[in-house]
Design a protein around this motif. Structure first.
Motif, PDB file in Angstrom:
ATOM      1  N   GLY A 171     196.659 -44.928 -46.696  1.00 54.63           N
ATOM      2  CA  GLY A 171     196.324 -43.707 -45.981  1.00 54.63           C
ATOM      3  C   GLY A 171     195.567 -43.980 -44.696  1.00 54.63           C
ATOM      4  O   GLY A 171     195.484 -45.120 -44.238  1.00 54.63           O
ATOM      5  N   ALA A 172     194.991 -42.900 -44.118  1.00 59.39           N
ATOM      6  CA  ALA A 172     194.322 -43.022 -42.824  1.00 59.39           C
ATOM      7  C   ALA A 172     193.153 -42.049 -42.726  1.00 59.39           C
ATOM      8  O   ALA A 172     193.186 -40.966 -43.308  1.00 59.39           O
ATOM      9  N   VAL A 173     192.132 -42.470 -42.005  1.00 56.25           N
ATOM     10  CA  VAL A 173     191.074 -41.540 -41.625  1.00 56.25           C
ATOM     11  C   VAL A 173     191.031 -41.488 -40.102  1.00 56.25           C
ATOM     12  O   VAL A 173     191.131 -42.515 -39.441  1.00 56.25           O
ATOM     13  N   VAL A 174     190.866 -40.277 -39.590  1.00 57.06           N
ATOM     14  CA  VAL A 174     190.890 -40.078 -38.142  1.00 57.06           C
ATOM     15  C   VAL A 174     189.698 -39.226 -37.750  1.00 57.06           C
ATOM     16  O   VAL A 174     189.367 -38.265 -38.440  1.00 57.06           O
ATOM     17  N   ASP A 175     189.030 -39.615 -36.683  1.00 59.63           N
ATOM     18  CA  ASP A 175     188.015 -38.749 -36.090  1.00 59.63           C
ATOM     19  C   ASP A 175     187.932 -39.098 -34.619  1.00 59.63           C
ATOM     20  O   ASP A 175     187.450 -40.158 -34.238  1.00 59.63           O
ATOM     21  N   GLU A 176     188.441 -38.206 -33.772  1.00 64.73           N
ATOM     22  CA  GLU A 176     188.532 -38.533 -32.351  1.00 64.73           C
ATOM     23  C   GLU A 176     187.161 -38.702 -31.708  1.00 64.73           C
ATOM     24  O   GLU A 176     187.049 -39.278 -30.632  1.00 64.73           O
ATOM     25  N   LYS A 177     186.118 -38.208 -32.381  1.00 62.06           N
ATOM     26  CA  LYS A 177     184.764 -38.393 -31.837  1.00 62.06           C
ATOM     27  C   LYS A 177     184.195 -39.751 -32.244  1.00 62.06           C
ATOM     28  O   LYS A 177     183.163 -40.169 -31.754  1.00 62.06           O
ATOM     29  N   GLY A 178     184.892 -40.431 -33.142  1.00 62.74           N
ATOM     30  CA  GLY A 178     184.418 -41.751 -33.602  1.00 62.74           C
ATOM     31  C   GLY A 178     184.023 -41.691 -35.053  1.00 62.74           C
ATOM     32  O   GLY A 178     183.213 -40.849 -35.458  1.00 62.74           O
ATOM     33  N   LEU A 179     184.581 -42.604 -35.838  1.00 59.83           N
ATOM     34  CA  LEU A 179     184.290 -42.635 -37.275  1.00 59.83           C
ATOM     35  C   LEU A 179     182.917 -43.239 -37.525  1.00 59.83           C
ATOM     36  O   LEU A 179     182.444 -44.064 -36.748  1.00 59.83           O
ATOM     37  N   ASN A 180     182.312 -42.796 -38.613  1.00 60.05           N
ATOM     38  CA  ASN A 180     181.094 -43.458 -39.071  1.00 60.05           C
ATOM     39  C   ASN A 180     181.511 -44.694 -39.866  1.00 60.05           C
ATOM     40  O   ASN A 180     181.896 -44.619 -41.025  1.00 60.05           O
ATOM     41  N   LEU A 181     181.445 -45.862 -39.196  1.00 64.13           N
ATOM     42  CA  LEU A 181     181.989 -47.088 -39.805  1.00 64.13           C
ATOM     43  C   LEU A 181     181.203 -47.515 -41.041  1.00 64.13           C
ATOM     44  O   LEU A 181     181.777 -48.031 -42.003  1.00 64.13           O
ATOM     45  N   ALA A 182     179.892 -47.318 -41.013  1.00 69.10           N
ATOM     46  CA  ALA A 182     179.078 -47.730 -42.162  1.00 69.10           C
ATOM     47  C   ALA A 182     179.540 -46.981 -43.412  1.00 69.10           C
ATOM     48  O   ALA A 182     179.705 -47.569 -44.490  1.00 69.10           O
ATOM     49  N   GLY A 183     179.769 -45.684 -43.284  1.00 69.48           N
ATOM     50  CA  GLY A 183     180.237 -44.881 -44.408  1.00 69.48           C
ATOM     51  C   GLY A 183     181.619 -45.302 -44.854  1.00 69.48           C
ATOM     52  O   GLY A 183     181.908 -45.429 -46.052  1.00 69.48           O
ATOM     53  N   LEU A 223     183.017 -48.220 -44.480  1.00 70.36           N
ATOM     54  CA  LEU A 223     182.934 -49.527 -45.148  1.00 70.36           C
ATOM     55  C   LEU A 223     182.534 -49.369 -46.605  1.00 70.36           C
ATOM     56  O   LEU A 223     183.059 -50.043 -47.487  1.00 70.36           O
ATOM     57  N   LYS A 224     181.599 -48.448 -46.832  1.00 69.91           N
ATOM     58  CA  LYS A 224     181.141 -48.216 -48.204  1.00 69.91           C
ATOM     59  C   LYS A 224     182.313 -47.751 -49.079  1.00 69.91           C
ATOM     60  O   LYS A 224     182.533 -48.271 -50.169  1.00 69.91           O
ATOM     61  N   THR A 225     183.086 -46.796 -48.565  1.00 72.89           N
ATOM     62  CA  THR A 225     184.245 -46.308 -49.329  1.00 72.89           C
ATOM     63  C   THR A 225     185.240 -47.429 -49.582  1.00 72.89           C
ATOM     64  O   THR A 225     185.702 -47.633 -50.709  1.00 72.89           O
ATOM     65  N   ALA A 226     185.580 -48.170 -48.503  1.00 68.26           N
ATOM     66  CA  ALA A 226     186.624 -49.188 -48.628  1.00 68.26           C
ATOM     67  C   ALA A 226     186.201 -50.274 -49.614  1.00 68.26           C
ATOM     68  O   ALA A 226     187.020 -50.776 -50.386  1.00 68.26           O
ATOM     69  N   GLU A 227     184.917 -50.635 -49.560  1.00 65.44           N
ATOM     70  CA  GLU A 227     184.462 -51.682 -50.468  1.00 65.44           C
ATOM     71  C   GLU A 227     184.374 -51.182 -51.903  1.00 65.44           C
ATOM     72  O   GLU A 227     184.689 -51.904 -52.843  1.00 65.44           O
TER      73      GLU A 227
END
Lengths: 161, 337
Positions: B44-56, B58-62
């Motif tokens: 799947g994909a997550v999209v946010d044109e304002k910029g994703l919260n990478l820390a969050g 990463l937590k999900t992906a891990e």
């Protein structure tokens, strides 16, 4: 050269070579082929920068009482090392060496064998000495052909061949 | 800079961690503000044109193994939709390598270029299958194309040769480019242990994969030497052009014989114009290519500088993020940033 069969003799013969900057390539110590006087024939191959140093080595050997029976020189010889892995004995290592020695200006100057466990492959390290770069390259490509025919894995130096 | 990440496995996550850690540094020292607007994996994909919260993210992906389970994510194979539909400056193509077809990375890269995105990739597949095609497509589309991370992990082999050594003609490239086989050969030489035992140990440590064929047969090294030849020697080679031998027949006794002569055995890839080769080679102890463990090394033989060698870590998400981030800064500078 011929050395007395007592401890320390070989070291005595080697010391002047390293003292005058020589680089020993191989030592063949043939104890089983003693001379009638009980001396041990030893064949030494070493590399040294120039004739003056060679003379100094020879003088030092003489001064120590080491008998040099035969002296051969080869200028600018080129050496290359290769490893072979496979059924080296069963594929007739003697034949492999003979084929290389049959090339003009090429000889196998050193060979070390490490036998594998029964049924496993063995390894050999071969040093080939040739008169010049061109001959050494031709020896390497010859060995390459022999190796692939005998299903041996041949490992050469980086930048060789 | 708006960034799209295609692939969010080890490398995607390693890069994201570096982007989080270095946000302040990138802004201050490079005037670069990276904004990851989309992250995509096979689920799947997550999209946010304002910029994703990478820390969050990463937590999900891990925790859950995929970005598809992040809040607001869409499920499905969405890479092409995101590449073409989401406005971005740079697309990172970080999906797993397929050396036969180059897919799905090859299509991702082509579509990204055609959509006017600069592309950074670690993916060897597309580079081995279609290097020339991608290189000229990038030029036609007027986009930048970087692939430092595809060869040698953290080692900046491509950039060093292309930029800092640009005044030289490269005669030959030699490399120890596979950490797994280098680890195996190193352990065989220090322990005198047979190949099969050391391979098993490497698998237990996670250094070798369950199916280590590509590594031990020299194919991974062949991919990398192909990429170096195509990008630095101007060749148009594929894997079939590389003469390959692996390390499975190398025995500890052979390494011992080599050591007695002041040498060791390394799996070396060699690229010259007209000949590409991978196989075990004798390397003098103390030579820059005689690196131990999982280290990689590359030596360039050059007309002016003669010989230049670099060594470093050839794998690992944090180490490789050095190359991935370096490429981003390089594009930023090339564009006048």
């Amino acid at each position: 050269m011929e050395l007395e069969d007592v401890p320390g003799e070989l070291l005595k013969a080697l010391e002047p070579i390293s003292r005058f900057g020589g680089n020993i390539q191989s030592i063949m110590h043939q104890r089983e082929r003693k001379t009638p006087l009980g001396r041990v024939p030893v064949m030494l191959i070493f590399e040294i920068g120039d004739r003056a140093r060679l003379n100094r080595v020879l003088a030092a050997l003489r001064a120590r009482g080491v008998r040099v029976t035969q002296l051969g020189e080869r200028e600018g010889a080129v050496r290359v090392t290769a490893l072979l892995i496979g059924h080296i004995i069963h594929t007739d290592i003697r034949d492999t060496i003979d084929r290389l020695n049959a090339l003009r200006g090429v000889r196998v100057s050193d060979l070390s064998l490490a036998m594998g466990e029964p049924g496993q492959e063995s390894a050999a390290r071969m040093t080939i000495t040739a008169d010049d770069e061109r001959r050494v390259n031709s020896a390497i490509s010859n060995l390459q052909r022999i190796a692939s025919r005998k299903k041996l894995l041949m490992i050469t130096s980086i930048g060789a061949g | 800079m708006r960034i799209v990440l295609i692939g969010f496995g080890n490398l995607g996550r390693g890069l994201s961690r570096a982007l989080v850690q270095k946000a302040g540094f990138l802004r201050r020292d490079h005037g670069l503000i990276p904004r990851v607007v989309a992250a995509v994996d096979e689920f799947g994909a997550v999209v946010d044109e304002k910029g994703l919260n990478l820390a969050g993210l990463l937590k999900t992906a891990e925790g859950k193994g995929t970005v598809a389970l992040h809040r607001g994510a869409k499920r499905g194979r969405l890479a092409l939709q995101v590449i073409e539909g989401i406005e971005a400056d740079v697309v990172y193509e970080l999906t797993p390598t397929n050396i036969e077809t180059g897919e799905p990375g090859l299509t991702h890269i082509k579509r990204a270029m055609q959509a006017g995105r600069h592309v950074i990739t670690s993916n060897k597949g597309p580079l081995v299958v279609a290097f020339r095609e991608l290189d000229s497509l990038a030029k036609r589309c007027g986009v930048e194309f970087r692939y430092s991370a595809s060869v040698g992990g953290a080692i900046p082999a491509v950039g060093l040769a292309k930029k800092l050594l640009a005044g030289n003609k490269i005669r030959e490239i030699r490399g120890v480019l596979n950490g797994t086989t280098n680890y195996i050969l190193t352990r065989m030489s220090t322990e005198g242990a047979p190949f099969e035992i050391v391979l098993r140990e490497a698998q237990e440590l996670g250094i070798a994969e369950k199916d280590p064929t590509l590594d031990i047969e020299g194919i991974d090294t062949a991919c990398k030497i192909t990429i170096l030849a195509n990008s630095l020697l101007g060749t148009n080679a594929g894997l079939k052009d590389v003469k390959v031998a692996g390390i499975a027949r190398v025995r500890p006794e052979a390494i011992r014989l080599a050591q007695e002569a002041g040498q060791t055995i390394k799996l070396v890839g060699t690229a010259k114009r007209g000949s590409l080769e991978v196989g075990p080679k004798l390397v003098p102890l103390g030579h820059p290519l005689a690196v131990g463990g999982t280290l990689n090394a590359v030596t360039f033989e050059l007309d002016l500088a003669r010989e230049i060698s670099i060594t470093g870590f050839g794998a690992g998400p944090r180490e490789t993020s050095s190359s991935l981030l370096g490429d981003l800064i390089d594009i930023h500078r090339t564009l006048g940033g």
